[in-house]
Design an enzyme around this catalytic site. Structure first.
Site, PDB file in Angstrom:
ATOM      1  N   GLY A   1       0.834  -1.183   0.000  1.00  0.00           N
ATOM      2  CA  GLY A   1       0.000   0.000   0.000  1.00  0.00           C
ATOM      3  C   GLY A   1       0.874   1.240   0.000  1.00  0.00           C
ATOM      4  CE1 TYR A   2       3.575   2.318  -4.027  1.00  0.00           C
ATOM      5  CE2 TYR A   2       1.559   1.038  -4.184  1.00  0.00           C
ATOM      6  CZ  TYR A   2       2.892   1.218  -4.500  1.00  0.00           C
ATOM      7  OH  TYR A   2       3.542   0.286  -5.253  1.00  0.00           O
ATOM      8  CB  ILE A   3       2.250   6.307   3.203  1.00  0.00           C
ATOM      9  CG1 ILE A   3       2.215   4.998   4.010  1.00  0.00           C
ATOM     10  CG2 ILE A   3       2.045   7.515   4.099  1.00  0.00           C
ATOM     11  CD1 ILE A   3       3.322   4.854   5.029  1.00  0.00           C
TER      12      ILE A   3
END
Length: 165
Positions: free
Chosen positions: A31-33
């Site tokens: 996942g990407y912050i």
């Protein structure tokens, strides 16, 4: 010269799946912050039992990349920050006849019919001179739509176009 570690890789769609019966694989969720429009990407990845935080910069064939191992507890603490910006895939890591390593990703969920393969190179010259195996398809290295960060936030219509394109 830069003191930042560089990643030199090309990414392709697949023309056909090779025989993966004896190729080691690992389940990955990431996942990407950071938001999709950010030029630097901050990524959380769980690969098998390992947990990582990565920072990538740049675009195209050569990008900067730093990665650190984090604990499962740190991963779980940060994971909610990636809601709406996640992908899941199975990664197969094998060797090409010329000795280079490939990473073939079989995506899950809404991307389940997407297959990509990446090859990392020691130099840009090696990347540009690469003889593409016949099971590789279209080179999408420079197509931002196929970056994992973009795939993690792609809407239904975009995914449909990518899968049919």
């Amino acid at each position: 010269m830069t003191d930042r570690p560089l990643e030199i890789e090309r990414k392709f769609l697949l023309r056909k799946l090779p025989d993966l019966e004896h190729v080691p694989s690992v389940e990955i969720r990431q996942g990407y912050i950071t938001a999709p429009q950010d030029t630097t990407e901050v990524r959380l990845r769980q690969s098998g039992e390992g947990h990582f935080l990565s920072v990538k910069g740049g675009a195209g064939l050569v990008r900067s990349e730093r990665e650190v191992t984090i604990s499962a507890q740190q991963f779980q603490l940060l994971w909610p920050e990636t809601t709406g910006r996640r992908i899941e895939k199975t990664r197969y890591k094998g060797q090409l006849p010329d000795g280079l390593t490939y990473e073939l990703d079989v995506y899950a969920g809404s991307l389940e019919r997407l297959f990509t393969v990446e090859v990392e190179f020691p130099s840009e010259a090696n990347a540009n001179a690469f003889s593409v195996p016949d099971w590789f398809g279209k080179d999408v290295t420079l197509d931002k739509r196929y970056r994992n960060k973009s795939l993690a936030v792609a809407d239904h219509e975009t995914i449909k176009a990518l899968l049919n394109g």
